[in-house]
Design an enzyme around this catalytic site. Structure first.
Site, mmCIF file in Angstrom:
data_model
loop_
_atom_site.group_PDB
_atom_site.id
_atom_site.type_symbol
_atom_site.label_atom_id
_atom_site.label_comp_id
_atom_site.label_asym_id
_atom_site.label_seq_id
_atom_site.Cartn_x
_atom_site.Cartn_y
_atom_site.Cartn_z
ATOM 1 N N ASP A 66 47.374 34.455 33.926
ATOM 2 C CA ASP A 66 46.246 35.567 33.602
ATOM 3 C C ASP A 66 46.214 35.275 32.268
ATOM 4 O O ASP A 66 46.514 34.119 31.826
ATOM 5 C CB ASP A 66 46.937 36.984 34.153
ATOM 6 C CG ASP A 66 46.065 37.630 34.246
ATOM 7 O OD1 ASP A 66 45.097 38.455 33.122
ATOM 8 O OD2 ASP A 66 45.684 38.398 35.459
ATOM 9 N N ASP A 80 43.334 47.987 37.623
ATOM 10 C CA ASP A 80 44.744 47.849 37.145
ATOM 11 C C ASP A 80 45.293 49.259 37.400
ATOM 12 O O ASP A 80 46.745 48.708 37.086
ATOM 13 C CB ASP A 80 44.371 47.639 36.064
ATOM 14 C CG ASP A 80 43.982 46.833 35.499
ATOM 15 O OD1 ASP A 80 43.771 46.010 36.002
ATOM 16 O OD2 ASP A 80 43.647 47.009 33.687
ATOM 17 N N ASP A 96 37.429 38.480 33.399
ATOM 18 C CA ASP A 96 37.943 39.424 33.095
ATOM 19 C C ASP A 96 36.598 39.958 32.416
ATOM 20 O O ASP A 96 35.849 38.826 31.729
ATOM 21 C CB ASP A 96 39.168 39.816 32.480
ATOM 22 C CG ASP A 96 39.748 40.847 32.416
ATOM 23 O OD1 ASP A 96 39.313 42.251 33.256
ATOM 24 O OD2 ASP A 96 40.703 40.618 31.982
HETATM 25 C C1 DGJ Z 1 42.533 43.925 32.273
HETATM 26 C C2 DGJ Z 1 42.451 43.451 34.052
HETATM 27 O O1 DGJ Z 1 42.641 44.068 34.806
HETATM 28 C C3 DGJ Z 1 43.790 42.349 33.550
HETATM 29 O O2 DGJ Z 1 44.492 42.682 35.270
HETATM 30 C C4 DGJ Z 1 43.962 41.899 33.002
HETATM 31 O O3 DGJ Z 1 43.649 40.470 33.720
HETATM 32 C C5 DGJ Z 1 43.939 42.038 32.007
HETATM 33 N N1 DGJ Z 1 42.790 42.331 31.651
HETATM 34 C C6 DGJ Z 1 44.699 40.712 30.953
HETATM 35 O O4 DGJ Z 1 43.780 40.707 29.732
#
Ligand code: DGJ
Length: 668
Positions: free
Chosen positions: A296, A488, A418
């Site tokens: 990530d 999230d 993202d």
């Molecule tokens: C937001 C995403 O939804 C998370 O899963 C993660 O990837 C963070 N950004 C990383 O900055």
């Protein structure tokens, strides 16, 4: 002739897909135009139509031209042999003496030829970490109900691009329901208008244009997003199943493949990792039976803008080079380490965004979306803004930089895309001053252009649409992606609701669901590992934790659960979903997935926080009537004394956050 064609009698006449009124879209005000000479008038006349076969689909094209102005509209309707969905969209072009302004240009606008005493609408709404709440209302006589999103990115939060319109009483298994979903990742407007006496219902869906009209030059084409329509006389469940089938078969790039069990590094390490942290995670996920490791955020940026543990999210977006201090042997090394463990390798990117503190922003300050004369409104980390995707040079640069990264990892199998900011500075230095409102549409077209370019070069790569969780949960993005990160919020209790909402439109294989640590990082709620697994197994199972934080007993449980998931995965990911009990109406939620011939089914019963002990009695509607089935509980810690009598399943949960999963197979 399929159900949609029957329902849309005003739009598509029986059997032949003929608009009853030639000006249907005009009549219902789905198209409003300011001509080059300043007139607001439109009278379209049919100028020809054709039907052509396209693979397993049939596409009907209807050309409509204005009687007075050199202005024309082409309407497309696409249907398939193997599913009961219809896609429809419109192209607009003209050769007037100057630009035409489109005040409204819906993808779909029609009266629905079904009479009903009441009309209701269901949509999804929410915000970060509380996505996909089901929201319902009635449309009273003489009213217009609008579902709209105006964010530009992450629009699925405010109002998801899907909606269901019910005609008369409806529930999961009964009632007339029209499903409408826009294939669009930007702003949308969907409206339902009831006549004063309740005798007519018009439905509209298209791009939201309230930020200003779209300026269309002579010789150019404005193509609306596609709207996908589904009709059911058997309630909402059937609408969902049709959407799911259509998306798997005709939309998603790898919709028919089984999606891998993966571990994503985010909640396990955030920005704080070394090569060893990551290879340790790989060891852990391999041991539990996972199939992929995804790195990530935090792997990129250089010098003062390195996205490291100190700078975190404040710097570096836009600088797509490996942070060599953190990862001296590069991404190729990590991908090789994953391969040594039999794992595929995936990578996080956020290509639509830039931090004001980045080399890219220093080099090209004009590439940031910005409003003339106003200070920038700044997002995440106090420095994040959106790049101007209306500008092809911006897209080319991002493509070229990321292409080099991808090339350095030949085995790259997965990209998590993202997007963590809305368009809050809606101005483009690229677009002329009299075309600024075009940004809202051109941005999304630019996004798709870039996604298509990546896809064309490496079609085998699976993409996850992330957008802070849930923000890109739409069929527009899913043309280029195989899944979305639903939220999230990985607290399983919250996920029961979020996943219930998402399932209204989007298939289980596209819903990324990860087992995370307890207490949960977002809500601090403590839940048993079994509950976390059971909830995550309702979609595409994965992990987001450091496996070293699990006890040996938990690893043993996880190993068994992953093995079971892999066995039932074809039914969950590719099967038909029956929503048996709503968490909005019960102290639990229940879902069932069946395979094509209904010989195999998986039932999930997911208790909520209170009254989890209430007896559960479920009608397993998706099973074949009269057939004999055997039942076995899987993922079991303390067994549930479940009884299956015909299609009725009875059991009692043991308390809050308890859950049960049953595998049901047809006996002889
Ligand atoms: C937001 C995403 O939804 C998370 O899963 C993660 O990837 C963070 N950004 C990383 O900055």
């Amino acid at each position: 002739m399929n159900g949609v064609e029957i329902a849309l009698a005003g739009y598509l006449a029986f059997g032949q897909l003929i608009p009853q009124g030639q000006q249907e879209i005009v009549k219902h005000a789905g198209l409003q135009v300011l001509h080059a000479d300043g007139a607001v008038t439109l009278r379209l006349k049919e100028a020809g139509r054709e039907k052509r076969a396209e693979g397993g689909a049939e596409v009907t094209t209807i050309r409509l031209v204005d009687e007075l102005y050199p202005f024309e509209v082409t309407r497309y309707v696409k249907s398939w042999d193997d599913c009961d969905a219809v896609e429809t969209w419109v192209e607009i072009r003209h050769s007037e003496g100057g630009p035409v302004r489109l005040i409204r240009a819906d993808s779909f606008a029609s009266a629905i030829g079904v009479s009903a005493k009441e009309v209701g609408v269901l949509g999804l709404t929410g915000k970060w970490a509380q996505e996909a709440n089901v929201s319902e209302s009635k449309v009273a006589n003489g009213q217009i109900v609008e579902l709209a999103s105006k964010a530009g990115t992450r629009d699925a939060w405010e109002s998801n691009a899907g909606m269901m319109v019910s005609f008369g009483q409806s529930d999961e298994e009964s009632g007339n329901v029209l499903g409408v979903a826009l294939e669009w990742t930007g702003t949308t407007s969907r409206r339902i208008r009831r006549g004063w006496d309740g005798k007519t219902t018009e439905v509209f869906a298209g791009v939201d244009m309230t930020s200003g009209p779209y300026t269309l030059d002579p010789g150019k084409v404005f193509r609306t997003p596609k709207a996908v329509l589904v009709w059911s006389e058997r309630g909402r469940g059937e609408v969902s199943r049709q959407f799911h089938r259509w998306a798997r078969n005709h939309l998603m790039p790898h919709g028919r493949d089984l999606h891998p069990v993966l571990l994503n590094s985010w909640e396990g390490s955030y920005f704080s990792f070394t090569e060893k942290t990551l290879t340790d995670m790989m060891d852990g996920v391999k041991e539990m039976g996972g199939e992929m490791f995804v790195l990530d955020d935090g792997w990129f940026g250089r010098g003062k803008y390195a996205r490291d543990d100190k700078n975190k999210d404040k710097v570096g977006l836009g600088d797509w080079y490996v942070n060599e201090e953190k990862l001296p042997r590069g991404l190729g090394y990590l991908a090789d380490e994953a391969a040594k463990r039999g794992l595929k390798f995936g990578l996080w990117v956020e290509p639509e965004m830039v931090n004001t503190r980045s080399w890219l922003a220093e080099e090209h300050p004009d590439w940031l979306l910005q409003e003339k004369g106003r200070p920038l409104a700044l997002g995440r980390g106090g420095t994040q803004v959106v790049l101007d995707y209306a500008n092809p040079a911006v897209r080319e640069r991002i493509f070229s930089d990321l292409d080099k990264v991808y090339a350095s990892v030949p085995s790259l199998a997965y990209i998590k895309w993202d997007s963590n900011q809305n368009i809050v500075n809606p101005g483009s230095t690229f677009l002329p001053s009299d075309r600024q409102p075009n940004l809202w549409y051109d941005y999304t077209i630019g996004l798709y252009d870039l996604l298509a370019k990546f896809q064309a070069k490496r079609p085998h790569i699976m993409v996850q649409a992330c957008a802070s969780g849930g923000g890109h949960m739409d069929f527009g993005f899913l043309r280029y992606a195989d899944e979305f990160w639903a939220s999230d919020d990985t607290d399983p209790f919250m996920r029961v609701f979020i996943q219930w909402g998402a399932s209204q439109f989007y298939p289980a294989c596209a819903m990324a669901c990860h087992v995370t640590a307890s207490p949960n990082h977002q809500t601090k709620r403590e839940t048993p590992l079994k509950y976390r697994f059971d909830v995550a197994m309702c979609g595409r199972l994965g992990f987001e934790l450091h496996p070293k934080d699990l006890t040996p007993e938990e690893v043993a449980f996880a190993k068994k659960a992953v093995a079971d998931y892999k066995r039932i995965r074809p039914v969950v990911q590719q099967g038909d979903l029956y929503r048996l009990a709503s968490p909005y109406e019960n102290p639990y939620s229940a879902l069932m997935y069946t395979n094509g011939d209904r010989s195999h089914a998986i039932v999930f019963v997911l208790g909520l926080k209170e009254n989890g002990e209430k007896p559960v009695s479920l009608d397993l509607t998706g099973l074949a009537k009269g057939a004999k089935y055997d039942i076995a509980e899987i993922n079991c810690t303390v067994p549930h004394d479940a009884k299956l009598a015909g299609r009725r399943l009875g059991l009692a949960l043991h308390g809050p956050y308890d859950s049960a999963v049953f595998e049901i197979s047809q006996g002889d």
